[in-house]
Design a protein around this motif. Structure first.
Motif, PDB file in Angstrom:
ATOM      1  N   ALA A 167       0.874  -1.202  -0.199  1.00 60.94           N
ATOM      2  CA  ALA A 167       0.379   0.289   0.214  1.00 60.94           C
ATOM      3  C   ALA A 167       0.873   1.541   0.073  1.00 60.94           C
ATOM      4  O   ALA A 167       0.358   2.306  -0.868  1.00 60.94           O
ATOM      5  CB  ALA A 167      -0.667   0.208   1.106  1.00 60.94           C
ATOM      6  N   TYR A 168       2.069   1.166   0.822  1.00 60.57           N
ATOM      7  CA  TYR A 168       2.649   2.817   1.020  1.00 60.57           C
ATOM      8  C   TYR A 168       3.748   2.971  -0.462  1.00 60.57           C
ATOM      9  O   TYR A 168       3.622   3.962  -1.023  1.00 60.57           O
ATOM     10  CB  TYR A 168       3.789   1.730   1.703  1.00 60.57           C
ATOM     11  CG  TYR A 168       3.500   1.876   2.942  1.00 60.57           C
ATOM     12  CD1 TYR A 168       2.268   2.439   3.682  1.00 60.57           C
ATOM     13  CD2 TYR A 168       4.298   1.901   4.298  1.00 60.57           C
ATOM     14  CE1 TYR A 168       1.998   2.742   5.686  1.00 60.57           C
ATOM     15  CE2 TYR A 168       3.733   1.471   5.525  1.00 60.57           C
ATOM     16  CZ  TYR A 168       2.619   1.775   5.398  1.00 60.57           C
ATOM     17  OH  TYR A 168       1.634   1.682   7.409  1.00 60.57           O
ATOM     18  N   THR A 169       4.037   2.072  -0.716  1.00 62.91           N
ATOM     19  CA  THR A 169       4.729   1.943  -2.562  1.00 62.91           C
ATOM     20  C   THR A 169       4.043   2.295  -3.197  1.00 62.91           C
ATOM     21  O   THR A 169       3.814   2.251  -4.803  1.00 62.91           O
ATOM     22  CB  THR A 169       5.520   0.888  -2.860  1.00 62.91           C
ATOM     23  OG1 THR A 169       4.341  -0.772  -2.932  1.00 62.91           O
ATOM     24  CG2 THR A 169       6.960   0.226  -1.998  1.00 62.91           C
ATOM     25  N   LEU A 170       2.477   1.974  -3.270  1.00 58.03           N
ATOM     26  CA  LEU A 170       1.198   2.477  -4.371  1.00 58.03           C
ATOM     27  C   LEU A 170       0.882   3.763  -3.841  1.00 58.03           C
ATOM     28  O   LEU A 170      -0.051   4.878  -4.361  1.00 58.03           O
ATOM     29  CB  LEU A 170       0.040   1.402  -4.230  1.00 58.03           C
ATOM     30  CG  LEU A 170       0.750   0.181  -4.943  1.00 58.03           C
ATOM     31  CD1 LEU A 170      -0.446  -0.839  -4.880  1.00 58.03           C
ATOM     32  CD2 LEU A 170       1.226   0.299  -6.247  1.00 58.03           C
ATOM     33  N   GLY A 171       1.193   4.528  -2.915  1.00 59.94           N
ATOM     34  CA  GLY A 171       0.897   6.235  -2.471  1.00 59.94           C
ATOM     35  C   GLY A 171      -0.029   6.430  -1.282  1.00 59.94           C
ATOM     36  O   GLY A 171      -0.240   6.805  -1.281  1.00 59.94           O
ATOM     37  N   ALA A 172       0.048   4.804  -0.761  1.00 63.71           N
ATOM     38  CA  ALA A 172      -1.080   4.936   0.118  1.00 63.71           C
ATOM     39  C   ALA A 172      -0.337   5.472   1.238  1.00 63.71           C
ATOM     40  O   ALA A 172       0.683   5.364   2.213  1.00 63.71           O
ATOM     41  CB  ALA A 172      -1.447   3.874   0.898  1.00 63.71           C
ATOM     42  N   ASP A 195       7.064   5.499  -1.789  1.00 66.20           N
ATOM     43  CA  ASP A 195       6.179   6.326  -3.414  1.00 66.20           C
ATOM     44  C   ASP A 195       5.126   5.094  -4.421  1.00 66.20           C
ATOM     45  O   ASP A 195       5.584   4.549  -4.507  1.00 66.20           O
ATOM     46  CB  ASP A 195       6.129   7.168  -3.189  1.00 66.20           C
ATOM     47  CG  ASP A 195       7.465   8.102  -4.114  1.00 66.20           C
ATOM     48  OD1 ASP A 195       7.963   7.083  -4.775  1.00 66.20           O
ATOM     49  OD2 ASP A 195       8.034   9.195  -4.024  1.00 66.20           O
ATOM     50  N   ARG A 196       4.980   5.911  -5.076  1.00 71.52           N
ATOM     51  CA  ARG A 196       4.626   5.523  -5.760  1.00 71.52           C
ATOM     52  C   ARG A 196       6.325   4.916  -7.585  1.00 71.52           C
ATOM     53  O   ARG A 196       5.752   3.934  -8.093  1.00 71.52           O
ATOM     54  CB  ARG A 196       3.086   5.967  -6.879  1.00 71.52           C
ATOM     55  CG  ARG A 196       1.982   5.219  -7.633  1.00 71.52           C
ATOM     56  CD  ARG A 196       1.494   6.084  -7.541  1.00 71.52           C
ATOM     57  NE  ARG A 196       0.911   7.724  -7.623  1.00 71.52           N
ATOM     58  CZ  ARG A 196       1.471   7.637  -9.402  1.00 71.52           C
ATOM     59  NH1 ARG A 196       1.530   6.767 -10.258  1.00 71.52           N
ATOM     60  NH2 ARG A 196       1.077   8.993  -9.085  1.00 71.52           N
ATOM     61  N   TYR A 253      -4.803   5.920  -5.485  1.00 68.71           N
ATOM     62  CA  TYR A 253      -3.903   6.531  -5.163  1.00 68.71           C
ATOM     63  C   TYR A 253      -3.815   7.897  -5.428  1.00 68.71           C
ATOM     64  O   TYR A 253      -3.088   8.695  -5.882  1.00 68.71           O
ATOM     65  CB  TYR A 253      -3.368   6.471  -3.684  1.00 68.71           C
ATOM     66  CG  TYR A 253      -3.514   5.832  -2.695  1.00 68.71           C
ATOM     67  CD1 TYR A 253      -4.658   6.284  -1.477  1.00 68.71           C
ATOM     68  CD2 TYR A 253      -3.372   4.187  -2.658  1.00 68.71           C
ATOM     69  CE1 TYR A 253      -5.821   4.963  -0.635  1.00 68.71           C
ATOM     70  CE2 TYR A 253      -3.713   3.103  -1.515  1.00 68.71           C
ATOM     71  CZ  TYR A 253      -4.896   3.821  -0.585  1.00 68.71           C
ATOM     72  OH  TYR A 253      -5.328   2.961  -0.083  1.00 68.71           O
ATOM     73  N   ARG A 295       8.419   3.711  -6.995  1.00 67.62           N
ATOM     74  CA  ARG A 295       9.154   2.619  -6.503  1.00 67.62           C
ATOM     75  C   ARG A 295       7.953   0.973  -5.934  1.00 67.62           C
ATOM     76  O   ARG A 295       7.781   1.489  -5.070  1.00 67.62           O
ATOM     77  CB  ARG A 295      10.700   2.507  -5.505  1.00 67.62           C
ATOM     78  CG  ARG A 295      11.300   3.741  -6.468  1.00 67.62           C
ATOM     79  CD  ARG A 295      12.500   4.977  -4.828  1.00 67.62           C
ATOM     80  NE  ARG A 295      11.180   5.967  -4.641  1.00 67.62           N
ATOM     81  CZ  ARG A 295      11.092   5.903  -3.060  1.00 67.62           C
ATOM     82  NH1 ARG A 295      11.902   5.446  -2.123  1.00 67.62           N
ATOM     83  NH2 ARG A 295      10.571   6.616  -2.910  1.00 67.62           N
TER      84      ARG A 295
END
Ligand SMILES: Nc1ncnc2c1ncn2[C@@H]1O[C@H](COP(=O)(O)OP(=O)(O)O)[C@@H](O)[C@H]1O
Ligand SMILES: [Mg+2]
Lengths: 267, 259
Positions: A172-177, B75-76, B103, B78
């Protein structure tokens, strides 16, 4: 000839063997019917005193009278309301607190020893204290049920939250959450099946404590009805009351299980 | 002035308390679009180094720069593909891929759906969009994770032994697939593995690690040896075999050196 007639029976007793659904169903029903038959026969043949063990028909009759003349359904309704009131109170408190305990070490470390201690206090031992504090009104009953379930449930919720794989958060974090979004859209969702299961178990505990609470401090409800019937040696009424509790427990448990199956088809 | 490298480790060290995972300052530059394999004995620190790129761990010392700027938290840009728990079991395949864009505020819902479909096709799962992960094979689940990360728009894919739990044949299939996907949709990939053949077959460049504390034992330009195109015949060539033997020796020596 002999071999043929013995083979089917032998097949039932293969160590850790498989068994068809119908056979299993028949075996379950058969045992229940047998128990019912013995129960019917015992007072009828004078093996037991009907005062202590009334026949199934006596119990059904008592149940009918209690429902039609003594307002048993009202008492059942009162008991159900108490159980659900305390259950919801426990759940509403335990879910957020349990989640916080596993989300922030400081919360977990602060609360865990205290909760663990209270968890091991036997509820019946706290009845006198509870009556001193709250008298014998609704508060006492809700308090006792809450006491018996909240401290158990909060640790179960904390455990459910702890078991959410770290990978889910990191995905989730690496998808921007952000952490809050990861909590609501991933962690809660991930722990939901076991949470629903734990709520089901907690509801069962509520019934156990309810009867204690209603026996010692109530003038209505199923526990009170059973306890009153005992004073007059109305054994069939005692059994009818217990039977009603069993049915309510069974129905709500099955309802939870059904909801679980429908909500979590992906499992 | 020298051009700024795309991704670089600059004098990175890392310890967990008294456990030194990366002790001698670690330096490495990775150009954009390169497929790099981190190869080394298990426990040597490959995962830790990769997680630091993803912002999931922070270096004790030194820094990791992406186009010259230190990478912050995750973040997105990586994306991660894990070996297990790589997709969410309560979402269908398509919903999992859509979650990759959950997101993103720059896309309309219709654009998200179109992108999801595009990436499902790219990984060959267009017919399984409505299935839940427990109904598909382990290999398919890893494809879901890859599609999700691509749909999210990640520039760097961080893959931690993503095929480690698969049987040999499925694994080979996915390797061919991943190589194809990377050529079609150029991404920078760091692929952690302890399988020598997997590393050589997939990567443009293989970094061979020593046992912990991690140091670079060798930095091998595989593309100059095997070429950029990899297919099922790649493994049969003499060059592949020789390279494999060479690296196996390196790993073996690394072990005995440590012991
Ligand atoms: N969060 C952590 N806390 C403490 N030790 C860790 C942590 N993460 C990894 N380690 C340790 O660091 C070493 C390197 O781990 P890792 O990077 O996972 O190795 P590899 O991926 O090469 O197998 C291992 O000894 C591991 O136990
Ligand atoms: Mg690892």
């Amino acid at each position: 000839m002999m071999g043929q007639s013995v083979a089917p029976l032998a097949r039932l007793f293969v160590f850790r063997g498989a068994l068809s659904r119908n056979v299993r169903l028949a075996a379950g029903c058969g045992t229940a019917l047998l128990a019912l038959a013995i129960w019917s026969a015992a007072p009828a043949f004078g093996w037991t005193n009907p005062v202590f063990l009334p026949s199934p028909l006596d119990v059904v009759e008592a149940l009918w009278i209690m429902v039609t003349q003594n307002g048993l359904l009202t008492d059942a309704g009162i008991s159900i309301a108490r159980v659900w009131g305390a259950f919801l109170l426990s759940a509403v408190m335990a879910i957020p607190i349990g989640i916080m305990m596993s989300s922030y070490r400081i919360v977990g470390s602060s609360l865990e020893p205290l909760i663990d201690f209270i968890r091991y206090l036997p509820v019946p031992a706290l009845v006198p204290l509870s009556i001193i504090w709250f008298g014998i009104g609704e508060e006492t009953k809700i308090f006792l049920l809450w006491l018996g379930t909240f401290f158990q449930l909060v640790l179960l919720v904390a455990e459910d939250m702890k078991r959410v794989p770290q990978e889910y958060f990191e995905i989730a974090y690496t998808l921007g959450a952000k952490p809050r979004a990861a909590l609501t859209s991933v962690a809660l969702r991930s722990m939901l099946p076991s949470l629903v299961d734990n709520l089901r178990i907690t509801l069962g505990w509520c019934w156990t404590y309810l009867i204690i609470a209603e026996i010692v401090a109530a003038d209505n409800g199923l526990g009170f009805v059973i306890w009153t019937a005992r004073r007059y040696m109305e054994t069939s009424q005692v059994m009818a009351g217990v039977f009603v509790i069993g049915i309510i427990g069974l129905v709500s448990d099955q309802a939870f299980r059904l909801a679980h199956r429908m909500m979590f088809r992906y499992l | 002035m020298l051009p700024v490298p795309y991704l670089s480790f600059v004098a990175v060290t890392k310890n967990f308390g008294t456990l030194h995972v990366v002790e001698t300052p670690f330096n490495l530059e990775i150009p954009r679009g390169q497929f790099v394999a981190f190869l080394g004995p298990s426990g040597c620190g490959k995962t830790t180094l990769m997680r630091m790129v993803g912002g999931l761990d922070t270096p004790t010392d030194g820094s990791i720069l992406l186009e010259g700027a230190p990478v912050g938290g995750p973040d997105r840009r990586r994306g991660m593909v894990f070996q297990s728990y790589s997709s969410f079991p309560w979402l269908t395949v398509e919903q999992n891929v859509l979650f990759g864009m959950k997101y993103r505020t720059d896309l309309l819902p219709s654009e998200k759906r179109a992108r999801a479909l595009h990436y499902l096709k790219l990984v060959g799962l267009q017919d399984f969009g409505a299935a839940y992960p427990n109904r598909i094979s382990g290999g398919m689940r890893q494809r879901v994770a890859i599609a999700r990360t691509l749909a999210a728009g990640s520039e760097i894919l961080l893959m931690d032994e993503p095929f480690g739990a698969l049987d040999a044949q499925l694994r080979e299939e996915l390797q061919v697939e991943l190589r194809r996907i990377q050529t079609e949709d150029t991404k920078t990939i760091i692929f952690v593995t302890h399988d020598v053949e997997e590393a050589i077959f997939l990567a443009d460049r293989v970094i061979v690690f020593s046992p912990r504390p991690a140091t670079i034992r060798a930095d091998i330009d595989v593309t100059s040896i095997l070429g950029a195109v990899r297919d099922l015949t790649t493994r049969d060539g003499q060059a592949f075999f020789n390279l494999r033997t060479k690296i196996l020796h390196m790993l073996r020596n690394a072990h005995t050196a440590a012991a």
